[in-house]
Design a protein around this motif. Structure first.
Motif, PDB file in Angstrom:
ATOM      1  N   ARG A 154       0.829  -1.202   0.000  1.00  0.00           N
ATOM      2  CA  ARG A 154       0.000   0.000   0.000  1.00  0.00           C
ATOM      3  C   ARG A 154       0.865   1.254   0.000  1.00  0.00           C
ATOM      4  O   ARG A 154       0.589   2.230  -0.704  1.00  0.00           O
ATOM      5  N   LYS A 155       1.945   1.220   0.761  1.00  0.00           N
ATOM      6  CA  LYS A 155       2.840   2.374   0.835  1.00  0.00           C
ATOM      7  C   LYS A 155       3.511   2.623  -0.513  1.00  0.00           C
ATOM      8  O   LYS A 155       3.699   3.775  -0.929  1.00  0.00           O
ATOM      9  N   ALA A 156       3.904   1.543  -1.207  1.00  0.00           N
ATOM     10  CA  ALA A 156       4.529   1.693  -2.530  1.00  0.00           C
ATOM     11  C   ALA A 156       3.557   2.352  -3.505  1.00  0.00           C
ATOM     12  O   ALA A 156       3.935   3.239  -4.279  1.00  0.00           O
ATOM     13  N   TYR A 157       2.301   1.925  -3.456  1.00  0.00           N
ATOM     14  CA  TYR A 157       1.288   2.522  -4.327  1.00  0.00           C
ATOM     15  C   TYR A 157       1.073   3.996  -3.975  1.00  0.00           C
ATOM     16  O   TYR A 157       1.000   4.857  -4.859  1.00  0.00           O
ATOM     17  N   LEU A 158       0.986   4.285  -2.673  1.00  0.00           N
ATOM     18  CA  LEU A 158       0.773   5.662  -2.251  1.00  0.00           C
ATOM     19  C   LEU A 158       1.961   6.552  -2.603  1.00  0.00           C
ATOM     20  O   LEU A 158       1.795   7.736  -2.891  1.00  0.00           O
ATOM     21  N   SER A 159       3.171   5.971  -2.567  1.00  0.00           N
ATOM     22  CA  SER A 159       4.359   6.737  -2.939  1.00  0.00           C
ATOM     23  C   SER A 159       4.286   7.174  -4.394  1.00  0.00           C
ATOM     24  O   SER A 159       4.601   8.327  -4.735  1.00  0.00           O
ATOM     25  N   PHE A 160       3.877   6.264  -5.268  1.00  0.00           N
ATOM     26  CA  PHE A 160       3.713   6.607  -6.679  1.00  0.00           C
ATOM     27  C   PHE A 160       2.625   7.665  -6.844  1.00  0.00           C
ATOM     28  O   PHE A 160       2.785   8.630  -7.612  1.00  0.00           O
ATOM     29  N   THR A 161       1.526   7.486  -6.117  1.00  0.00           N
ATOM     30  CA  THR A 161       0.427   8.448  -6.196  1.00  0.00           C
ATOM     31  C   THR A 161       0.869   9.822  -5.739  1.00  0.00           C
ATOM     32  O   THR A 161       0.563  10.844  -6.372  1.00  0.00           O
ATOM     33  N   ARG A 162       1.583   9.858  -4.625  1.00  0.00           N
ATOM     34  CA  ARG A 162       2.051  11.144  -4.103  1.00  0.00           C
ATOM     35  C   ARG A 162       2.999  11.814  -5.089  1.00  0.00           C
ATOM     36  O   ARG A 162       2.933  13.032  -5.292  1.00  0.00           O
TER      37      ARG A 162
END
Length: 379
Positions: free
Chosen positions: A69-77
């Protein structure tokens, strides 16, 4: 003169207090700060300041996110940050701003600037790296590479808020000394008047650390010439720290010298807790504070409270100013002797601590921070 404060991180206690200090000081120096934030930005306090909302989506938080989830959120951010920067560039240019300040950046912001329109902004941009450290593998080379790529853009200025000016010969990077955080929402109690018990406090998120355990053992077991009261904020952010904190509560919860509080402190309650203390502790053994600065230490000194810190926490400050006690925690007996002496002599030594805090405050201030940022403004 209009100054844009471009804030995209979901705020925690430190960002709130830092932004409050910037807003107050920009106004004190005759300028008009305006927040540039993502849509639906979750302000934790009302700064009484105009707000411009940036297009590109809401701010992204990593709170309670697992690895994937953090990896996905990092890309989103990362993607949203480019959009926010594009929006900020347009709004600042169309509305005659004199400066854009990004107060709490990381090297990732430098990459986002390169990929956005912000590097072409007609309005100067100050990218301020604050609570960030370079001790982790790969971080320093990453920063140096990005800073080098931004050298060609004369409108982008990188500042690092740290008492340790360890990087040199970077033409687009300058240091700004961090500020002491003064009371802004309460009327302070005033200087220490010799009362007992002497109130020593450890605030902020509790983290498992052997230095904290040693201090707890000293406060619990040793004899002092005066009564002491030790307050620990028992608020944690993960299971490991929670288990460690609960262990301390089980050991010392019934000791009359100890006060464990699970209160979440913010705004007035935070400032009152600091003001009600006589000595503030920042004992953590963390190399990051050799590069960045301890918000807890600089809050304490802003409230004119002497400190007990580890030799990993901004040693530059205590090496130059006698504002408290610095410990290496290598040996229990030596550490205990220094703590006992510090407490027993506190009333006698306090005037010197206060004098040194006032001397240091002339260097470490929001006034100097804002002056350091405004040197890049358009005339």
């Amino acid at each position: 003169m209009k100054i844009a404060i471009l804030e995209t991180v979901v705020p925690s206690g430190h960002e709130v207090e830092y932004d409050r200090g910037l807003v107050n000081e920009f106004r004190a120096q005759g300028h008009s700060p305006v927040f540039f934030v993502p849509e639906n930005y979750p302000f934790k306090t009302d700064y009484g300041t105009p707000v411009e909302y940036l297009s590109g989506g809401e701010a992204v938080s990593y709170s309670k996110a697992g690895f994937f989830r953090k990896a996905y959120l990092s890309f989103t951010r990362e993607y949203r940050r480019k959009c926010w920067f594009d929006s900020a560039c347009r709004i600042a240019s169309e509305n005659d701003f004199s400066l854009i300040v990004i107060p709490t950046a990381t090297p990732r912001y430098l990459r986002s600037i390169l990929h956005s329109n912000l590097h072409k902004s007609k309005v100067p941009v100050v990218v301020n790296l604050q609570v960030f450290s370079f001790e982790k593998k790969g971080r320093l080379p990453q920063f140096l590479s990005l800073a080098k790529k931004l050298e060609r853009y004369s409108n982008i200025h990188i500042t690092i808020t740290s008492p340790n000016h360890f990087l040199t010969n970077l033409p687009n990077v300058e240091y700004i000394n961090p500020p002491f955080y003064k009371p802004t929402l309460i009327k302070p109690n005033g200087d220490y008047d010799g009362h007992t018990p002497l109130n020593l406090s450890l605030y902020g998120f509790y983290r498992h650390d052997d230095n904290v355990r040693m201090l707890c053992d000293i406060f619990a077991k040793e004899d002092f010439d005066i009564p002491v009261r030790f307050t620990l904020q028992a608020v944690t952010s993960n299971k490991k720290d929670e288990d460690s904190c609960n262990e301390l509560i089980a050991l010392y919860g019934n000791n009359p010298r100890f006060n464990f509080t699970k209160a979440y402190l913010r705004d007035k309650s935070w400032q009152k807790a600091l003001d009600d203390s006589d000595v503030i502790l920042a004992p953590y053994n963390s190399k990051q504070y050799l590069y960045t600065y301890s918000a807890m230490c600089f809050n304490a000194l802003g409230f004119k409270k002497p400190v007990i810190i580890s030799d990993s926490v901004n040693p530059q400050v205590l090496e130059e100013y006698k504002v408290g006690l610095m410990l290496d925690f290598k040996n229990y007996e030596k550490t205990k002797d220094k703590v006992v002496k510090f407490i027993n002599n506190f009333k006698t030594d306090y005037p010197q601590y206060l004098s040194e805090i006032n001397r240091a405050a002339e260097v470490y201030s929001f006034e100097n921070v804002v002056k350091g940022l405004l040197k890049y403004k358009t005339v």
